[in-house]
Design a protein around this motif. Structure first.
Motif, PDB file in Angstrom:
ATOM      1  N   LEU A   1       0.862  -1.181   0.000  1.00  0.00           N
ATOM      2  CA  LEU A   1       0.000   0.000   0.000  1.00  0.00           C
ATOM      3  C   LEU A   1       0.904   1.238   0.000  1.00  0.00           C
ATOM      4  O   LEU A   1       1.826   1.349   0.807  1.00  0.00           O
ATOM      5  CB  LEU A   1      -0.902   0.005   1.246  1.00  0.00           C
ATOM      6  CG  LEU A   1      -1.894   1.160   1.350  1.00  0.00           C
ATOM      7  CD1 LEU A   1      -2.925   1.113   0.215  1.00  0.00           C
ATOM      8  CD2 LEU A   1      -2.607   1.138   2.706  1.00  0.00           C
ATOM      9  N   VAL A   2       0.646   2.170  -0.934  1.00  0.00           N
ATOM     10  CA  VAL A   2       1.508   3.343  -1.086  1.00  0.00           C
ATOM     11  C   VAL A   2       0.883   4.529  -0.348  1.00  0.00           C
ATOM     12  O   VAL A   2      -0.289   4.851  -0.574  1.00  0.00           O
ATOM     13  CB  VAL A   2       1.695   3.701  -2.575  1.00  0.00           C
ATOM     14  CG1 VAL A   2       2.594   4.919  -2.735  1.00  0.00           C
ATOM     15  CG2 VAL A   2       2.287   2.507  -3.327  1.00  0.00           C
ATOM     16  N   ALA A   3       1.645   5.148   0.531  1.00  0.00           N
ATOM     17  CA  ALA A   3       1.197   6.374   1.205  1.00  0.00           C
ATOM     18  C   ALA A   3       1.859   7.547   0.508  1.00  0.00           C
ATOM     19  O   ALA A   3       3.055   7.506   0.205  1.00  0.00           O
ATOM     20  CB  ALA A   3       1.584   6.341   2.678  1.00  0.00           C
ATOM     21  N   VAL A   4       1.078   8.599   0.249  1.00  0.00           N
ATOM     22  CA  VAL A   4       1.565   9.726  -0.545  1.00  0.00           C
ATOM     23  C   VAL A   4       1.400  11.018   0.242  1.00  0.00           C
ATOM     24  O   VAL A   4       0.342  11.269   0.829  1.00  0.00           O
ATOM     25  CB  VAL A   4       0.755   9.829  -1.865  1.00  0.00           C
ATOM     26  CG1 VAL A   4       1.257  11.002  -2.706  1.00  0.00           C
ATOM     27  CG2 VAL A   4       0.850   8.528  -2.651  1.00  0.00           C
ATOM     28  N   GLY A   5       2.454  11.838   0.249  1.00  0.00           N
ATOM     29  CA  GLY A   5       2.403  13.156   0.885  1.00  0.00           C
ATOM     30  C   GLY A   5       2.534  14.239  -0.167  1.00  0.00           C
ATOM     31  O   GLY A   5       3.340  14.117  -1.083  1.00  0.00           O
ATOM     32  N   MET A   6       1.730  15.288  -0.049  1.00  0.00           N
ATOM     33  CA  MET A   6       1.706  16.322  -1.083  1.00  0.00           C
ATOM     34  C   MET A   6       2.110  17.692  -0.552  1.00  0.00           C
ATOM     35  O   MET A   6       2.150  17.923   0.653  1.00  0.00           O
ATOM     36  CB  MET A   6       0.307  16.372  -1.698  1.00  0.00           C
ATOM     37  CG  MET A   6      -0.038  15.054  -2.393  1.00  0.00           C
ATOM     38  SD  MET A   6      -1.636  15.055  -3.208  1.00  0.00           S
ATOM     39  CE  MET A   6      -2.729  14.874  -1.813  1.00  0.00           C
ATOM     40  N   GLN A   7       2.411  18.589  -1.490  1.00  0.00           N
ATOM     41  CA  GLN A   7       2.745  19.981  -1.153  1.00  0.00           C
ATOM     42  C   GLN A   7       1.926  20.898  -2.052  1.00  0.00           C
ATOM     43  O   GLN A   7       2.027  20.833  -3.273  1.00  0.00           O
ATOM     44  CB  GLN A   7       4.250  20.223  -1.344  1.00  0.00           C
ATOM     45  CG  GLN A   7       5.080  19.384  -0.385  1.00  0.00           C
ATOM     46  CD  GLN A   7       6.575  19.562  -0.552  1.00  0.00           C
ATOM     47  OE1 GLN A   7       7.027  20.289  -1.444  1.00  0.00           O
ATOM     48  NE2 GLN A   7       7.338  18.902   0.294  1.00  0.00           N
ATOM     49  N   TRP A   8       1.131  21.733  -1.435  1.00  0.00           N
ATOM     50  CA  TRP A   8       0.196  22.596  -2.168  1.00  0.00           C
ATOM     51  C   TRP A   8       0.928  23.819  -2.729  1.00  0.00           C
ATOM     52  O   TRP A   8       1.593  24.540  -1.992  1.00  0.00           O
ATOM     53  CB  TRP A   8      -0.921  23.024  -1.219  1.00  0.00           C
ATOM     54  CG  TRP A   8      -1.907  23.969  -1.810  1.00  0.00           C
ATOM     55  CD1 TRP A   8      -2.164  25.251  -1.401  1.00  0.00           C
ATOM     56  CD2 TRP A   8      -2.807  23.710  -2.903  1.00  0.00           C
ATOM     57  NE1 TRP A   8      -3.158  25.794  -2.168  1.00  0.00           N
ATOM     58  CE2 TRP A   8      -3.572  24.885  -3.100  1.00  0.00           C
ATOM     59  CE3 TRP A   8      -3.034  22.610  -3.737  1.00  0.00           C
ATOM     60  CZ2 TRP A   8      -4.549  24.983  -4.101  1.00  0.00           C
ATOM     61  CZ3 TRP A   8      -3.997  22.715  -4.729  1.00  0.00           C
ATOM     62  CH2 TRP A   8      -4.742  23.882  -4.902  1.00  0.00           C
ATOM     63  N   GLN A   9       0.802  24.009  -4.035  1.00  0.00           N
ATOM     64  CA  GLN A   9       1.487  25.118  -4.706  1.00  0.00           C
ATOM     65  C   GLN A   9       0.513  26.217  -5.112  1.00  0.00           C
ATOM     66  O   GLN A   9       0.887  27.186  -5.758  1.00  0.00           O
ATOM     67  CB  GLN A   9       2.205  24.599  -5.959  1.00  0.00           C
ATOM     68  CG  GLN A   9       3.184  23.475  -5.689  1.00  0.00           C
ATOM     69  CD  GLN A   9       4.376  23.926  -4.902  1.00  0.00           C
ATOM     70  OE1 GLN A   9       4.827  25.061  -5.039  1.00  0.00           O
ATOM     71  NE2 GLN A   9       4.891  23.061  -4.059  1.00  0.00           N
ATOM     72  N   GLY A  10      -0.770  26.020  -4.787  1.00  0.00           N
ATOM     73  CA  GLY A  10      -1.767  27.037  -5.135  1.00  0.00           C
ATOM     74  C   GLY A  10      -1.784  28.137  -4.088  1.00  0.00           C
ATOM     75  O   GLY A  10      -0.818  28.341  -3.354  1.00  0.00           O
ATOM     76  N   GLU A  11      -2.896  28.822  -4.047  1.00  0.00           N
ATOM     77  CA  GLU A  11      -3.022  29.944  -3.138  1.00  0.00           C
ATOM     78  C   GLU A  11      -2.741  29.528  -1.699  1.00  0.00           C
ATOM     79  O   GLU A  11      -3.309  28.556  -1.201  1.00  0.00           O
ATOM     80  CB  GLU A  11      -4.463  30.428  -3.206  1.00  0.00           C
ATOM     81  CG  GLU A  11      -4.605  31.846  -3.649  1.00  0.00           C
ATOM     82  CD  GLU A  11      -6.070  32.175  -3.749  1.00  0.00           C
ATOM     83  OE1 GLU A  11      -6.529  32.947  -2.906  1.00  0.00           O
ATOM     84  OE2 GLU A  11      -6.742  31.631  -4.639  1.00  0.00           O
ATOM     85  N   THR A  12      -1.886  30.277  -1.028  1.00  0.00           N
ATOM     86  CA  THR A  12      -1.584  29.988   0.375  1.00  0.00           C
ATOM     87  C   THR A  12      -2.857  30.155   1.192  1.00  0.00           C
ATOM     88  O   THR A  12      -3.638  31.054   0.928  1.00  0.00           O
ATOM     89  CB  THR A  12      -0.538  30.972   0.912  1.00  0.00           C
ATOM     90  OG1 THR A  12       0.427  31.166  -0.095  1.00  0.00           O
ATOM     91  CG2 THR A  12       0.116  30.462   2.168  1.00  0.00           C
ATOM     92  N   GLY A  13      -3.045  29.290   2.141  1.00  0.00           N
ATOM     93  CA  GLY A  13      -4.211  29.447   2.993  1.00  0.00           C
ATOM     94  C   GLY A  13      -5.381  28.606   2.531  1.00  0.00           C
ATOM     95  O   GLY A  13      -6.292  28.333   3.302  1.00  0.00           O
ATOM     96  N   GLN A  14      -5.373  28.199   1.268  1.00  0.00           N
ATOM     97  CA  GLN A  14      -6.433  27.304   0.802  1.00  0.00           C
ATOM     98  C   GLN A  14      -6.161  25.926   1.401  1.00  0.00           C
ATOM     99  O   GLN A  14      -5.029  25.435   1.336  1.00  0.00           O
ATOM    100  CB  GLN A  14      -6.405  27.245  -0.722  1.00  0.00           C
ATOM    101  CG  GLN A  14      -7.664  26.684  -1.325  1.00  0.00           C
ATOM    102  CD  GLN A  14      -7.667  26.833  -2.843  1.00  0.00           C
ATOM    103  OE1 GLN A  14      -7.060  27.747  -3.388  1.00  0.00           O
ATOM    104  NE2 GLN A  14      -8.342  25.925  -3.512  1.00  0.00           N
TER     105      GLN A  14
END
Lengths: 336, 356
Positions: free
Chosen positions: B228-241
């Protein structure tokens, strides 16, 4: 002794919560709003001039273009909130462009006479690579681009670009006042800024990233390596603005950093000294487009300018950050 | 008379060197890079109780390491846009090999070995094409580069090997170019994905999230005992969203988002620095150095309340038989077998903690 006293005062009188909001208020009123007003005014002026002439060598067109570009560089460190809605900042300034998306997309657009320019409102649907100051620069200053297609198409394209740029700039200003300003001033009572300190930190990060982009991108790109200098990669070299952008961007970040450190004499005098180092280094450059990087002896002078921006960056991080109580951690700052 | 040292040297010269396994390196549980208080950089082996078993100097700031499945070899990558990595022998600290990125490529800072330890796979940037590449290095030939294939996207960051032997790659979607520093060039246009590839480079499956999340960079990975693959992301859109920052995925199935309330994600500031899943695949942990928190949650929805624990500048995280362990930029090692956090005031732990 004086230094010691300052340190002591800083220890017993931490910047209080309401002082944070007062600081944010001053930065918004005296730094953010006037600069975005200038951007809105100068881009509107450029659109108006462009609407009156199809002569892209017209002196008024060129000087209006420079004034508007100056205004953009003066806010290019304020990359949060209103500039990031709908990718507005990218639409104003698509750079760096190492794989030449802008000239490729412009070539296609002009050769095919893409009808997207017919209605100004449509231009916001065009590829981000053909919008904003860097795309306009090709139409104004790049001979091969100027030779493409028909003059009328180029004229209509330039008008569409200037109107799009003016509309985006006005939208950013309209979002800043009153809404985004109010959001930052109510830090601690909203979701976006959960403490008053977070609003201060937003500005601190803006100053930092401004210095960093100037050092790592505006200056480092043309520097390349000693064996392979890359003057053709200098920002806005076609319009002869490369050094001018470095100076304006550094002054803009420094203005913000100084305002954040207002009230502390040590910080102010340190910024004065570092600014002097920067302007002295800049004065020694001969080429406005970093052609100096080609010659090993004058190349050193460009490296000295880069180091002087790095010192501003380091002092902002290590001197201003702790004063504001917003220091960034080893991993938090890294971003990877 | 033959001295012991001379005898061993003779054996080594004749190709009879005893295999240097992880046991001979003190059986470390995991590896982590750190900056020392003198400004140098080291790669450390940690026990399950968070004790430093060895530290080996590195030439520059490390990002992540890859541990060979049997041999006590660790590959330490420079942080992006790094052009080299070193393979160190964790028994004696010697540099076994140096990996240089070929012309037109740079490393992203992660790599993974295949199941039997013959090949090493590294995430790289073909920056003139703006495309991700997986470099292939042969451990049997002193880590010679023997090939490369497409990563299936732009900006590949972490890569892991599944129990099936296939590779899984987090194509972050962000285009960068070494001459533009760390500037992100294509945020409005980015399209991250999670790509499964065979070790020969055949694409097996590609997962993309909802287009509304196209600015959510798929960046860090971990794999449970049954794949099972666990994935971590980093949001590059508007800060605070506030957007989801973790999910799990199994090839052939849909992505599964654990139940995390928006206020929990909000405290992670759109940023996961490292992710780990336990062997059973029912728990995951994700760190946010920006938010200074560790998220712990069940992988399945509606399987208990997620927990946020505050640790300033936390980043490295991994699970092992000894439980969960995290490291911080302030020198702390928390969890594992130790009752109390271990503190190393001379070390700032870097982004990742790699289980062996």
């Amino acid at each position: 002794m004086k230094k010691l006293c300052t340190l002591f005062l800083a220890l017993i009188l931490p910047v209080s919560a309401s002082a944070d909001t007062a600081l944010v208020d001053r930065v918004i009123s005296n730094h953010v709003i006037p600069r975005f007003q200038t951007l809105a005014r100068t881009t509107a002026q450029l659109a108006e001039t462009a609407a009156q002439t199809c002569d892209l060598d017209n002196g008024q067109v060129i000087s209006d273009y420079h004034a508007a570009f100056d205004a953009w560089v003066g806010v290019s460190h304020l990359r949060f909130g209103p500039t990031e809605v709908d990718d507005r900042a990218f639409a104003l300034a698509f750079w760096p462009d190492p794989r030449s998306k802008t000239p490729k997309a412009l070539y296609k657009m002009i050769s095919e006479e893409d009808p997207v320019i017919q209605l100004p409102a449509n231009y916001s649907q065009a590829s981000i690579a053909v919008r904003g100051f860097y795309a306009m620069e090709y139409l104004l200053f790049d001979a091969p681009t100027r030779e493409l297609g028909h003059g009328e198409y180029q004229c209509a394209l330039f008008q569409a670009m200037t109107q799009d740029t003016a509309a985006i700039s006005q939208d950013i200003l309209d979002d800043w006042q009153p809404d985004y300003a109010a959001l930052m001033l109510s830090a601690g009572q909203n979701e976006r800024y959960q403490t008053e300190k977070e609003a201060v930190q937003e500005f601190f990060k803006a100053a930092l990233t401004g210095f960093q982009f100037t050092k790592d991108t505006r200056i480092a790109r043309p520097l390349g390596t000693f064996d392979k200098p890359r003057p053709n990669r200098a920002e806005a070299r076609r319009s002869g603005r490369s050094l001018r952008n470095v100076v304006l961007a550094t002054e803009a970040s420094l203005d913000l950093a100084r305002r954040l450190g207002r009230g502390d004499e040590t910080i102010q005098s340190r910024f004065d000294r570092l600014e002097h180092v920067f302007t002295t280094a800049v004065a020694k450059l001969e080429s406005p487009v970093f052609a100096d990087v080609m010659d090993p002896q004058s190349r050193v002078k460009v490296e000295v300018v880069q180091q002087s921006v790095d010192r501003l960056l380091e002092y902002t991080l290590g001197g201003l950050g702790p004063y504001l109580g917003v220091a960034e951690g080893f991993n938090a700052l890294d971003g990877d | 008379m033959t001295s012991r040292r001379g005898f061993l040297a003779g054996l080594a010269a004749a190709g009879f060197a005893p295999r240097t396994t992880w046991a001979s390196a003190g059986a470390p549980a995991c590896l982590a890079a750190a900056r020392t208080d003198t400004g140098g950089y080291v790669l450390c082996g940690l026990s399950g109780a968070g004790e430093v078993l060895f530290d080996i100097p590195l030439p520059d700031r490390g990002h992540a390491a890859a541990a060979h499945p049997h041999r006590a070899d660790a590959v330490a990558f420079a942080r992006r846009p790094g052009r080299f990595a070193v393979v160190v022998n964790c028994v004696n600290g010697a540099v076994r090999a140096r990996l240089d990125a070929p012309e037109g490529r740079h490393f992203y800072g992660h790599g993974s070995f295949d199941l039997d330890g013959r090949y090493l796979f590294t995430t790289e940037n073909d920056y003139e094409a703006g495309q991700g590449v997986i470099g292939v290095w042969d451990c049997a030939e002193d880590y010679r580069r023997v090939g490369e294939f497409a990563s299936g996207g732009v900006g590949p960051h972490e890569i892991k090997t599944l129990p099936s032997g296939a590779l899984v790659v987090a194509n972050g979607g962000i285009e960068t170019h070494p001459e533009a520093g760390r500037a992100k060039l294509n945020i409005p246009l980015m399209e991250p994905n999670l790509c499964y590839l065979s070790t020969q480079g055949q694409p097996l499956e590609t997962l993309r999230l909802d287009p509304a999340l196209h600015k959510n960079s798929i960046r860090h990975l971990d794999v449970s005992g049954d794949g099972l693959v666990a994935v971590g992301m980093q949001w590059q859109g508007e800060t605070g969203q506030v957007v989801p920052l973790v999910f799990t995925h199994r090839p052939g199935e849909q992505a599964v988002f654990p139940d995390i309330a928006p206020e929990v994600y909000r405290r992670m500031l759109g940023y996961v620095g490292s992710i780990a899943i336990n062997n059973a695949g029912d728990r995951l942990a994700a760190t946010s150095p920006r938010g200074g928190v560790v998220l712990g949650t069940a992988t399945k929805p509606r399987a208990g309340e997620p927990a946020l624990e505050p640790y300033p500048d936390v980043c490295g995280v991994t699970f092992g038989p000894w439980g969960r362990m995290v490291t911080t930029g302030a020198g702390q090692v928390i969890g594992g077998l130790a009752q109390q956090p271990q503190h190393y005031p001379r070390l700032q732990w870097d982004n990742h903690l790699v289980r062996i």
